[in-house]
Design a protein around this motif. Structure first.
Motif, short mmCIF file in Angstrom:
data_model
loop_
_atom_site.label_atom_id
_atom_site.label_comp_id
_atom_site.label_asym_id
_atom_site.label_seq_id
_atom_site.Cartn_x
_atom_site.Cartn_y
_atom_site.Cartn_z
N UNK A 122 -9.11 -1.17 -11.50
CA UNK A 122 -10.13 -2.07 -10.96
C UNK A 122 -9.60 -3.50 -11.00
N UNK A 123 -10.09 -4.34 -10.05
CA UNK A 123 -9.66 -5.74 -10.08
C UNK A 123 -8.17 -5.83 -9.85
N UNK A 124 -7.47 -6.47 -10.80
CA UNK A 124 -6.01 -6.58 -10.66
C UNK A 124 -5.29 -5.73 -11.70
N UNK A 125 -6.04 -4.91 -12.40
CA UNK A 125 -5.43 -4.01 -13.38
C UNK A 125 -5.15 -4.66 -14.71
N UNK A 126 -5.40 -5.96 -14.82
CA UNK A 126 -5.20 -6.67 -16.09
C UNK A 126 -6.54 -6.69 -16.84
N UNK A 167 4.22 5.12 6.04
CA UNK A 167 3.00 5.89 6.21
C UNK A 167 2.13 5.66 4.96
N UNK A 168 1.03 4.90 5.13
CA UNK A 168 0.18 4.55 4.00
C UNK A 168 -1.17 5.26 4.13
N UNK A 169 -2.07 5.03 3.16
CA UNK A 169 -3.32 5.81 3.16
C UNK A 169 -4.54 4.97 3.51
N UNK A 170 -5.08 4.26 2.54
CA UNK A 170 -6.29 3.47 2.75
C UNK A 170 -6.08 2.06 2.23
N UNK A 171 -6.64 1.07 2.86
CA UNK A 171 -6.65 -0.29 2.32
C UNK A 171 -7.57 -0.30 1.09
N UNK A 172 -7.19 -1.08 0.07
CA UNK A 172 -8.07 -1.20 -1.11
C UNK A 172 -7.75 -0.24 -2.23
N UNK A 173 -6.77 0.65 -2.00
CA UNK A 173 -6.36 1.56 -3.08
C UNK A 173 -5.25 0.87 -3.85
N UNK A 174 -5.48 0.61 -5.12
CA UNK A 174 -4.54 -0.23 -5.88
C UNK A 174 -3.12 0.34 -5.84
N UNK A 175 -3.00 1.65 -6.00
CA UNK A 175 -1.67 2.26 -6.13
C UNK A 175 -0.88 2.21 -4.83
N UNK A 176 -1.47 2.69 -3.76
CA UNK A 176 -0.69 2.79 -2.51
C UNK A 176 -0.47 1.41 -1.89
N UNK A 177 -1.38 0.48 -2.17
CA UNK A 177 -1.13 -0.91 -1.74
C UNK A 177 0.11 -1.45 -2.44
N UNK A 178 0.20 -1.19 -3.74
CA UNK A 178 1.34 -1.70 -4.50
C UNK A 178 2.64 -1.01 -4.07
N UNK A 179 2.57 0.28 -3.73
CA UNK A 179 3.78 0.97 -3.27
C UNK A 179 4.29 0.35 -1.98
N UNK A 180 3.35 0.07 -1.08
CA UNK A 180 3.75 -0.58 0.18
C UNK A 180 4.35 -1.94 -0.06
N UNK A 181 3.75 -2.70 -0.98
CA UNK A 181 4.26 -4.05 -1.28
C UNK A 181 5.65 -3.97 -1.90
N UNK A 182 5.82 -3.03 -2.82
CA UNK A 182 7.13 -2.88 -3.47
C UNK A 182 8.19 -2.44 -2.48
#
Ligand code: T6T
Length: 327
Positions: A122-126, A167-182
């Motif tokens: 949730x949030x930024x994970x911190x 190939x990504x999944x949904x906007x707003x999913x913390x994990x897959x957003x971070x994978x795309x960013x990385x």
């Protein structure tokens, strides 16, 4: 000895023998756990195995409910029903949206249920001093690093040259957003590589096949694809295979499902990045038990690791043990 003293002594002995039992009856000896994953898929089914092993080891009870599809509109009503039970002490869950699931999970806290997030956050994970601090802990992969691993692997197999696609999944999913960013961060390290697109398949493998097939047709010299999770990697691999382009287009698959491993063996997929969902599930129950017993040092964030699987090590038992084996 006076009659009055004997009576008082007997009454005290009876009281002492009853009170602790009465107290024990009020405060259950063991906590009851709720487990609410993100969706029905092999990753969370392996996580459930870890949850169940820890529940058995600690002699606990667990109530498990799976959303059939991904998203807060599906996950929230299930969460509300779990809260309404009134008998859960801890909820172990993967929030399907880092913002939209804050309020529903705050309601669990308000109902006296402690929350541990697994896989997603949730949030930024911190949870120490970030925007959301109420969860007891966040246990998951370092997903930005996971994206970097995928990018560097693709650069390695492509010699640092070529057009690539996510190939990504949904906007707003913390994990897959971070994978795309990385992944984008990793690709940027190679001037000869170009990201030509990123599509969102809404966690549907068929949509992923359609989108990837369209991209393969639109970009005939596409050289590599990163599938950021089970459904994305399955769809990308199937699209490459049905287009007859296995070996010509390199696919990096996140999540070590049986499909991903078969695609690896068939030369459709170049590399599989396995998470450790069993560890996430087991640790989450262990943290709940520790907290229940009064431990005040449960870590607010634990990063579980990866096993990077390729054709060369897929049959090594020390690597193969991280393939998602579900009954
Ligand atoms: O990749 C996993 C999980 O880490 C992610 O948060 C959502 O998708 C999966 O469950 C795989 O489908």
């Amino acid at each position: 000895m006076s009659k009055r003293f004997v009576t008082l002594l007997l009454f005290s002995l009876v009281l002492l023998s009853v009170v602790p039992f009465a107290v024990a009856q009020d405060a259950p000896a063991k906590p009851k756990i709720g487990f609410l994953p993100g969706v029905v898929d092999p990753f969370y089914q392996v996580m459930e195995i870890g949850v169940n092993e820890a529940v058995a080891d600690f002699g606990l009870e667990v109530v498990t409910q799976y959303p059939q599809t991904w998203g807060p509109t599906v996950q929230t009503p299930i969460l509300e029903a779990m809260i309404a039970r009134g008998d859960l002490d801890y909820l172990i869950t993967a929030p399907t949206d880092k913002e939209q699931m804050i309020a529903p999970l705050q309601a669990a806290i308000d109902a006296g249920i402690k929350v541990i997030t697994v896989d997603t956050f949730l949030g930024d994970g911190n949870y120490v001093d970030g925007p959301v601090t109420f969860p007891l802990s966040y246990i998951g992969s370092d997903n930005v690093e996971g994206g970097r691993i995928a990018a560097r692997a693709l650069a390695d197999v492509l010699g640092g040259q070529g057009k690539v696609y996510i190939q990504n999944t949904n906007v707003g999913v913390s994990t897959t957003e971070q994978r795309g960013a990385g992944f984008k961060e990793g690709i940027a390290e190679f001037p000869g590589m170009e990201l030509v697109g990123e599509d969102y398949n809404l966690d549907d493998a068929n949509t992923s096949v359609e989108q990837t097939t369209a991209k393969l047709q639109a970009v005939p010299d596409l050289a590599g694809i990163f599938g950021v999770n089970v459904f994305s990697a399955t769809g990308a691999g199937n699209a490459v295979r049905s287009s007859g382009m296995e070996g010509r287009v390199q696919v990096i698959a996140f999540d070590a499902t049986q499909d991903a491993i078969q695609n690896l063996r068939d030369g459709v997929v170049t590399l599989v990045i396995a998470q450790k969902p069993h560890d996430m599930g087991y640790l989450a129950v262990a943290f709940a038990m520790a907290d229940w017993r009064g431990v005040t040092s449960v870590p607010k964030h634990v990063t579980t690791g990866y096993a990077v699987i390729d054709a060369g090590n897929v049959d090594d038992p020390e690597v193969a043990k991280f393939i998602y084996q579900v009954p």
